[in-house]
Design a protein around this motif. Structure first.
Motif, PDB file in Angstrom:
ATOM      1  N   PRO A   7       0.840  -1.203   0.000  1.00  0.00           N
ATOM      2  CA  PRO A   7       0.000   0.000   0.000  1.00  0.00           C
ATOM      3  C   PRO A   7       0.873   1.251   0.000  1.00  0.00           C
ATOM      4  O   PRO A   7       2.012   1.240   0.464  1.00  0.00           O
ATOM      5  N   LEU A   8       0.314   2.329  -0.526  1.00  0.00           N
ATOM      6  CA  LEU A   8       1.053   3.563  -0.752  1.00  0.00           C
ATOM      7  C   LEU A   8       0.660   4.656   0.233  1.00  0.00           C
ATOM      8  O   LEU A   8      -0.521   4.901   0.463  1.00  0.00           O
ATOM      9  N   VAL A   9       1.672   5.316   0.798  1.00  0.00           N
ATOM     10  CA  VAL A   9       1.480   6.527   1.592  1.00  0.00           C
ATOM     11  C   VAL A   9       2.096   7.676   0.798  1.00  0.00           C
ATOM     12  O   VAL A   9       3.273   7.628   0.445  1.00  0.00           O
ATOM     13  N   VAL A  10       1.298   8.683   0.505  1.00  0.00           N
ATOM     14  CA  VAL A  10       1.760   9.845  -0.252  1.00  0.00           C
ATOM     15  C   VAL A  10       2.051  10.984   0.716  1.00  0.00           C
ATOM     16  O   VAL A  10       1.217  11.313   1.564  1.00  0.00           O
ATOM     17  N   ALA A  29       8.672  11.105   8.733  1.00  0.00           N
ATOM     18  CA  ALA A  29       7.366  10.460   8.920  1.00  0.00           C
ATOM     19  C   ALA A  29       7.127   9.402   7.841  1.00  0.00           C
ATOM     20  O   ALA A  29       6.634   8.301   8.140  1.00  0.00           O
ATOM     21  N   LEU A  30       7.476   9.704   6.598  1.00  0.00           N
ATOM     22  CA  LEU A  30       7.296   8.712   5.517  1.00  0.00           C
ATOM     23  C   LEU A  30       8.189   7.494   5.731  1.00  0.00           C
ATOM     24  O   LEU A  30       7.771   6.359   5.475  1.00  0.00           O
ATOM     25  N   ASP A  31       9.395   7.707   6.219  1.00  0.00           N
ATOM     26  CA  ASP A  31      10.292   6.575   6.497  1.00  0.00           C
ATOM     27  C   ASP A  31       9.706   5.664   7.572  1.00  0.00           C
ATOM     28  O   ASP A  31       9.849   4.441   7.509  1.00  0.00           O
ATOM     29  N   THR A  40       6.257   4.555  -0.310  1.00  0.00           N
ATOM     30  CA  THR A  40       5.959   5.967  -0.146  1.00  0.00           C
ATOM     31  C   THR A  40       6.327   6.743  -1.409  1.00  0.00           C
ATOM     32  O   THR A  40       7.174   6.338  -2.180  1.00  0.00           O
ATOM     33  N   ARG A  41       5.665   7.873  -1.564  1.00  0.00           N
ATOM     34  CA  ARG A  41       5.982   8.821  -2.640  1.00  0.00           C
ATOM     35  C   ARG A  41       5.808  10.210  -2.060  1.00  0.00           C
ATOM     36  O   ARG A  41       4.755  10.540  -1.514  1.00  0.00           O
ATOM     37  N   GLN A 174       7.965  12.108  17.534  1.00  0.00           N
ATOM     38  CA  GLN A 174       6.657  12.638  17.131  1.00  0.00           C
ATOM     39  C   GLN A 174       6.421  12.425  15.636  1.00  0.00           C
ATOM     40  O   GLN A 174       5.334  12.016  15.218  1.00  0.00           O
ATOM     41  N   LEU A 175       7.439  12.687  14.824  1.00  0.00           N
ATOM     42  CA  LEU A 175       7.307  12.504  13.377  1.00  0.00           C
ATOM     43  C   LEU A 175       7.129  11.036  13.025  1.00  0.00           C
ATOM     44  O   LEU A 175       6.325  10.685  12.153  1.00  0.00           O
ATOM     45  N   ARG A 176       7.860  10.183  13.697  1.00  0.00           N
ATOM     46  CA  ARG A 176       7.706   8.734  13.460  1.00  0.00           C
ATOM     47  C   ARG A 176       6.313   8.265  13.875  1.00  0.00           C
ATOM     48  O   ARG A 176       5.731   7.400  13.229  1.00  0.00           O
ATOM     49  N   LEU A 177       5.770   8.859  14.926  1.00  0.00           N
ATOM     50  CA  LEU A 177       4.412   8.520  15.365  1.00  0.00           C
ATOM     51  C   LEU A 177       3.392   8.878  14.285  1.00  0.00           C
ATOM     52  O   LEU A 177       2.466   8.110  14.019  1.00  0.00           O
ATOM     53  N   VAL A 178       3.557  10.029  13.644  1.00  0.00           N
ATOM     54  CA  VAL A 178       2.666  10.401  12.541  1.00  0.00           C
ATOM     55  C   VAL A 178       2.707   9.314  11.462  1.00  0.00           C
ATOM     56  O   VAL A 178       1.668   8.858  10.982  1.00  0.00           O
ATOM     57  N   GLY A 179       3.903   8.891  11.079  1.00  0.00           N
ATOM     58  CA  GLY A 179       4.045   7.839  10.066  1.00  0.00           C
ATOM     59  C   GLY A 179       3.453   6.511  10.504  1.00  0.00           C
ATOM     60  O   GLY A 179       2.794   5.824   9.717  1.00  0.00           O
TER      61      GLY A 179
END
Length: 192
Positions: A7-10, A29-31, A40-41, A174-179
């Protein structure tokens, strides 16, 4: 599962010019979503700068516009990162989101039922809160589901580096939590 089957996360965000704090935050966050098994894109500042101002009456779209809209159509989740400009989101981020009007008649219009992670960066705290509030309102209008946690980053305090790090370990988390949150909720999305 092949890379194309994941699945893709943009990711949508950044500023025009050099790689910004906003893009670096979005990449972290994308990582984190990638670490959860997603592909991801990212559409950063340079990508968004190639999008002409959205004209709802236009009868054709540029290759860049079509690529952006088609990629979002394939997404299971989205992360939007915006710098806080004068208390709200940047014009290039808003212009990219306006282009999603092209999906209005799709089986799944806009960001319908998608988890959407939010990140705001600003040189000070005041604009981070109002930018997150603006992003939440826009995501609701686009029928998306803002994730419970949004990252608000004061770039006067936190510095990002070229290696994907930040001066504050709490900001990294925090950023990793968003991802991780968009990855956690994305399987709930029924794709058309």
């Amino acid at each position: 599962m092949t890379e194309g089957d994941k699945p893709l996360v943009v990711g949508i965000g950044g500023t025009i010019g050099a790689v910004s704090s906003t893009e670096r935050a979005l990449r972290i966050a994308l990582d984190a979503a990638c670490d959860q098994g997603f592909r991801t894109r990212m559409f950063g500042g340079a990508d968004m700068a190639r999008l002409p101002l959205y004209d709802p009456r236009a009868t054709s779209r540029t290759d860049h516009e079509r690529e952006f809209v088609d990629t979002v159509r394939q997404a299971s989740a989205v992360i939007i990162a915006s710098p806080g400009y004068h208390g709200s989101i940047s014009g290039v981020v808003k212009n990219a989101l306006d282009l999603l009007e092209e999906t209005a008649k799709d089986q799944r219009p806009y960001l319908a039922d998608m988890p959407v992670g939010l990140i705001a960066t600003a040189y000070g705290w005041q604009a981070t809160g109002s930018t997150i509030a603006a992003l939440r309102s826009i995501v609701h209008a686009l029928r998306g589901w803002p994730t419970p946690f949004a990252a608000a980053i004061n770039t006067q305090v936190t510095k990002f580096d070229d290696g994907g790090g930040a001066s504050d370990p709490a900001v990294l988390e925090q950023l990793r939590l968003v991802g991780r949150q968009v990855a956690r909720f994305a399987p709930l999305v029924e794709r058309p």
